[in-house]
Design a protein around this motif. Sequence first.
Motif, PDB file in Angstrom:
ATOM      1  N   VAL A  25     -21.211  24.308  41.770  1.00 41.12           N
ATOM      2  CA  VAL A  25     -19.915  24.405  42.440  1.00 41.12           C
ATOM      3  C   VAL A  25     -20.005  25.410  43.583  1.00 41.12           C
ATOM      4  O   VAL A  25     -19.477  25.186  44.670  1.00 41.12           O
ATOM      5  N   PHE A  26     -20.719  26.483  43.315  1.00 47.78           N
ATOM      6  CA  PHE A  26     -20.888  27.479  44.365  1.00 47.78           C
ATOM      7  C   PHE A  26     -21.546  26.848  45.595  1.00 47.78           C
ATOM      8  O   PHE A  26     -21.104  27.060  46.725  1.00 47.78           O
ATOM      9  N   GLY A  27     -22.573  26.049  45.357  1.00 47.92           N
ATOM     10  CA  GLY A  27     -23.280  25.392  46.458  1.00 47.92           C
ATOM     11  C   GLY A  27     -22.358  24.475  47.248  1.00 47.92           C
ATOM     12  O   GLY A  27     -22.361  24.471  48.483  1.00 47.92           O
ATOM     13  N   ILE A  28     -21.560  23.710  46.526  1.00 54.06           N
ATOM     14  CA  ILE A  28     -20.632  22.778  47.187  1.00 54.06           C
ATOM     15  C   ILE A  28     -19.646  23.560  48.049  1.00 54.06           C
ATOM     16  O   ILE A  28     -19.418  23.251  49.218  1.00 54.06           O
ATOM     17  N   PHE A  29     -19.087  24.596  47.458  1.00 60.14           N
ATOM     18  CA  PHE A  29     -18.097  25.408  48.161  1.00 60.14           C
ATOM     19  C   PHE A  29     -18.695  26.030  49.423  1.00 60.14           C
ATOM     20  O   PHE A  29     -18.135  25.957  50.509  1.00 60.14           O
ATOM     21  N   PHE A  30     -19.856  26.597  49.238  1.00 65.93           N
ATOM     22  CA  PHE A  30     -20.536  27.298  50.330  1.00 65.93           C
ATOM     23  C   PHE A  30     -20.840  26.337  51.479  1.00 65.93           C
ATOM     24  O   PHE A  30     -20.584  26.623  52.645  1.00 65.93           O
ATOM     25  N   MET A  31     -21.354  25.173  51.136  1.00 63.22           N
ATOM     26  CA  MET A  31     -21.714  24.201  52.174  1.00 63.22           C
ATOM     27  C   MET A  31     -20.463  23.627  52.828  1.00 63.22           C
ATOM     28  O   MET A  31     -20.437  23.387  54.029  1.00 63.22           O
ATOM     29  N   ARG A  32     -19.438  23.416  52.011  1.00 62.67           N
ATOM     30  CA  ARG A  32     -18.206  22.861  52.568  1.00 62.67           C
ATOM     31  C   ARG A  32     -17.657  23.778  53.649  1.00 62.67           C
ATOM     32  O   ARG A  32     -17.264  23.333  54.724  1.00 62.67           O
ATOM     33  N   GLN A  33     -17.640  25.081  53.355  1.00 56.50           N
ATOM     34  CA  GLN A  33     -17.127  26.022  54.347  1.00 56.50           C
ATOM     35  C   GLN A  33     -17.940  25.940  55.631  1.00 56.50           C
ATOM     36  O   GLN A  33     -17.388  25.994  56.728  1.00 56.50           O
ATOM     37  N   ALA A  34     -19.241  25.788  55.500  1.00 54.07           N
ATOM     38  CA  ALA A  34     -20.096  25.707  56.675  1.00 54.07           C
ATOM     39  C   ALA A  34     -19.819  24.419  57.459  1.00 54.07           C
ATOM     40  O   ALA A  34     -19.710  24.425  58.687  1.00 54.07           O
ATOM     41  N   PHE A  35     -19.673  23.329  56.725  1.00 50.75           N
ATOM     42  CA  PHE A  35     -19.445  22.031  57.392  1.00 50.75           C
ATOM     43  C   PHE A  35     -18.103  22.028  58.118  1.00 50.75           C
ATOM     44  O   PHE A  35     -17.956  21.414  59.164  1.00 50.75           O
ATOM     45  N   LEU A  36     -17.127  22.754  57.527  1.00 52.14           N
ATOM     46  CA  LEU A  36     -15.799  22.794  58.147  1.00 52.14           C
ATOM     47  C   LEU A  36     -15.844  23.458  59.513  1.00 52.14           C
ATOM     48  O   LEU A  36     -15.022  23.185  60.378  1.00 52.14           O
ATOM     49  N   GLN A  37     -16.805  24.359  59.669  1.00 49.73           N
ATOM     50  CA  GLN A  37     -16.860  25.117  60.910  1.00 49.73           C
ATOM     51  C   GLN A  37     -17.523  24.355  62.059  1.00 49.73           C
ATOM     52  O   GLN A  37     -17.479  24.799  63.195  1.00 49.73           O
ATOM     53  N   LEU A  38     -18.178  23.265  61.722  1.00 48.02           N
ATOM     54  CA  LEU A  38     -18.815  22.494  62.790  1.00 48.02           C
ATOM     55  C   LEU A  38     -17.719  21.896  63.670  1.00 48.02           C
ATOM     56  O   LEU A  38     -16.696  21.441  63.165  1.00 48.02           O
ATOM     57  N   PRO A  39     -17.924  21.872  64.973  1.00 51.42           N
ATOM     58  CA  PRO A  39     -16.874  21.391  65.870  1.00 51.42           C
ATOM     59  C   PRO A  39     -16.592  19.911  65.690  1.00 51.42           C
ATOM     60  O   PRO A  39     -17.509  19.115  65.465  1.00 51.42           O
ATOM     61  N   ASN A  40     -15.317  19.560  65.806  1.00 52.39           N
ATOM     62  CA  ASN A  40     -14.903  18.171  65.637  1.00 52.39           C
ATOM     63  C   ASN A  40     -15.563  17.246  66.651  1.00 52.39           C
ATOM     64  O   ASN A  40     -15.810  16.085  66.354  1.00 52.39           O
ATOM     65  N   GLU A  41     -15.849  17.795  67.822  1.00 51.33           N
ATOM     66  CA  GLU A  41     -16.427  16.968  68.880  1.00 51.33           C
ATOM     67  C   GLU A  41     -17.707  16.296  68.423  1.00 51.33           C
ATOM     68  O   GLU A  41     -18.004  15.165  68.787  1.00 51.33           O
ATOM     69  N   LEU A  42     -18.465  17.035  67.598  1.00 46.77           N
ATOM     70  CA  LEU A  42     -19.728  16.496  67.086  1.00 46.77           C
ATOM     71  C   LEU A  42     -19.481  15.200  66.318  1.00 46.77           C
ATOM     72  O   LEU A  42     -20.210  14.220  66.471  1.00 46.77           O
ATOM     73  N   PHE A  43     -18.463  15.252  65.478  1.00 50.52           N
ATOM     74  CA  PHE A  43     -18.182  14.088  64.636  1.00 50.52           C
ATOM     75  C   PHE A  43     -17.719  12.915  65.490  1.00 50.52           C
ATOM     76  O   PHE A  43     -18.128  11.775  65.262  1.00 50.52           O
ATOM     77  N   ASP A  44     -16.882  13.253  66.466  1.00 52.44           N
ATOM     78  CA  ASP A  44     -16.414  12.192  67.355  1.00 52.44           C
ATOM     79  C   ASP A  44     -17.590  11.555  68.092  1.00 52.44           C
ATOM     80  O   ASP A  44     -17.706  10.335  68.179  1.00 52.44           O
ATOM     81  N   ALA A  45     -18.472  12.429  68.586  1.00 49.33           N
ATOM     82  CA  ALA A  45     -19.630  11.926  69.322  1.00 49.33           C
ATOM     83  C   ALA A  45     -20.468  11.020  68.431  1.00 49.33           C
ATOM     84  O   ALA A  45     -20.907   9.939  68.832  1.00 49.33           O
ATOM     85  N   GLY A  46     -20.649  11.450  67.179  1.00 49.57           N
ATOM     86  CA  GLY A  46     -21.416  10.648  66.230  1.00 49.57           C
ATOM     87  C   GLY A  46     -20.791   9.285  66.042  1.00 49.57           C
ATOM     88  O   GLY A  46     -21.471   8.251  66.076  1.00 49.57           O
TER      89      GLY A  46
END
Lengths: 306, 430
Positions: free
Chosen positions: A182-203
């Motif tokens: 759970v710690f791993g999921i939480f930790f990674m989720r926080q990191a993924f949230l910080q990635l800019p939305n533009e990246l996802f749109d571009a993808g």
Amino acid sequence: MAPDAQSAAGATTQAVALPAQPRRKGRKRSEAGGRLSPLALGAIYLALGIGAFIMLIPFIWMIVTSLKPMNEVTVFPPKWIWWPIHWHNYVDAWRTAPFGRYFFNSIVVAVVSTVLEVITCAMAAYAFARMNFFGKNTLFMLLLGSIMVPGEVLLVPNFITLVRLSWIDTYWALIIPWIVSVFGIFFMRQAFLQLPNELFDAGKIDGCGTFRFLWRVVLPLSKPVVTTVALFKFIGSWNSFLWVLIVTNTPNMRTIPVGLTYFSTEVGTTYNLLMAASAFSMLPILVLFFLAQKQFIQGIARTGLK
Amino acid sequence: MRMKRFWTAAIVLALVVAMVATTAGCSGGMSKGSAIKGKTVVTFWHAMSGPHEAALKKIVADFNKANEKYIEVQLVYQGSYGDLSTKLTAALASGTPPTMAQQYENWTAAYIDAKALVPIQTFIDNPNYGMKKEELEDIYKVFRDQNTWDGKIWTMPMNKSTNVLFVNTDLVKKIPTTWDEFRTTAKSLSKIDPDPKKSVYGFGYRANVDQFGFLLKQNGGDWLDKDGKAAFNSQAGIDALQFLLDMTEEKSAYRIATGYESDLFGPGQIAMYEGSIAGISFVDNLSKGKHGWTVAKMPKGKAEASTVMGTNVGIFAKAKPAEQEAAWRFIKYLVSAEPQAYWAQQTGYTPVAQSATKTKTWQDMVAQKPYWNAIADQLKVSTIDPRLSTWDKARSEISGAVEKAVLKKATAKEALDAAAAKVNEILGKK
């Protein structure tokens, strides 16, 4: 010792913060007054050096003890240097338990469970961070809530489950229950949230599927986070004791921490051999840490956007 | 790939099962009235490490060799006693206990309540492979008592130890035998330096339930009264604790905060300590080249007393009759003279059978280490601690009380009275 260590640790944090400042100002550095004076720099290195030394004392102590004869181990005040050096302690320690097999098992279990955990955590974290589905928040809260259940409470029920699955004394029991954190999921989720939305749109625009996007874009950008989760996992797995002892019955299936208990009894501990065994059992962790260190220091996620 | 590996594993497993099945099917029984047909494999969970494990392995190997065709005892090391207890709890909950395991009396009490054990008495009484009266009585009474519940012997003593006085023979010229001598000796040996690290104390102790227990019993007290209520806060108990407090106050005794007593005894910082005889191999290693040492009977207060400790071995009800019988045959061998003498010689645990002292192994050992006579002698005055499943909790209460008194947070009486009230609560005797 303790207050010293604290103040030194405080000094270290400060010292680390200092050189970072000019860099943050970036290209304006020259205007801001240039480099630190040699005196300040010297002070920083001194403080860092003292901090590092204090951190090292337990390790030096371990090595020193591991090379002493038993009758010198508890002498007070302790001697740091003596003669002859008892290299043979390492051989004796190695022979006390089947450490060759324990090493093999520790490595297999730690590597496999680390790889699997990074995969499961990345997928779950991605879903929680970037996808929308019914009950997402409730599920995430439930997941976080599970951290509060102490491990001891789960020990017996988990054991019974494994007995039903006939997994006792197999690698399955050592690995499978530990591939989600759970710690791993939480930790990674926080990191993924910080990635800019533009990246996802571009993808999306480029027609990149979810999986491909996760593996090819998100994970490479989150290397420091992945490294951190993996390293925590690896160390946790390497040190795991009670679980291993509970779910295995033969020396063939056991790992290094079980081997370390061979040096203690209820009436005494063979300290010098225990320290020798501790020294060789932490070698792989040390190597791994040096390899992963780069990722830690590179710490700041590069966004990939200019 | 993974699938392929799975099938390989499955085939190997099937072959192993087939092999075991054929070997099991082909030979005859063991003796008249025996349930053992073919080779019976039994598991024995234990918590013996280091030199203790080595000695146990040898005893098991000898037994397995002598019974090659019928019985194989497999030793399984399960960590410390605490780990072993956790593991047994989990195994019993899931119905997968071993054939036999080491256990403390308070665990046994719980296992009996849970109907998890077969009483050893069943096997002792067996006309074909049981124990004769004199064989049974060969086991020290204190150990038989310790393993008896409701008139039945449930478990057999295994690694037992008694508490003795460890003495630095370079410092102590005449070994004290009474409390008064003990206190005077300790006082005369204590040399207090302004630098506490250079000080030498006559006596070192840990402020816990065990140390208090020695003094309590030597002073004629006991833990519980006839009705099972706490009685250690009697005058005998208060005086016993006060004795320790007085010695600490006059600096002839030193409270060891953490670690083993032998850690300070080895380098010569304490000249005497009271502790388990099982610690002699550590004392020997730590004292080597520093000073001579020996062990003696505990100094006598109003009474001569010591406690026995250590675990017993019991057979689980879940095992098949043939396995239970095989386990019994091993246990019977384990408590017989020769293995017991070897066990004592290698580990420092006391023999549980008196006949062990008649063997050559023992005689040779005593010739070199005469103190073993004193230990065997002391077993006759040794007593046991309560064997209730809740006793562990009570023990921590009492340890807390002793520490409180030593740290002057309460007087001996206050601390013990408070602990007695709590212990009564734990034992359900209010």
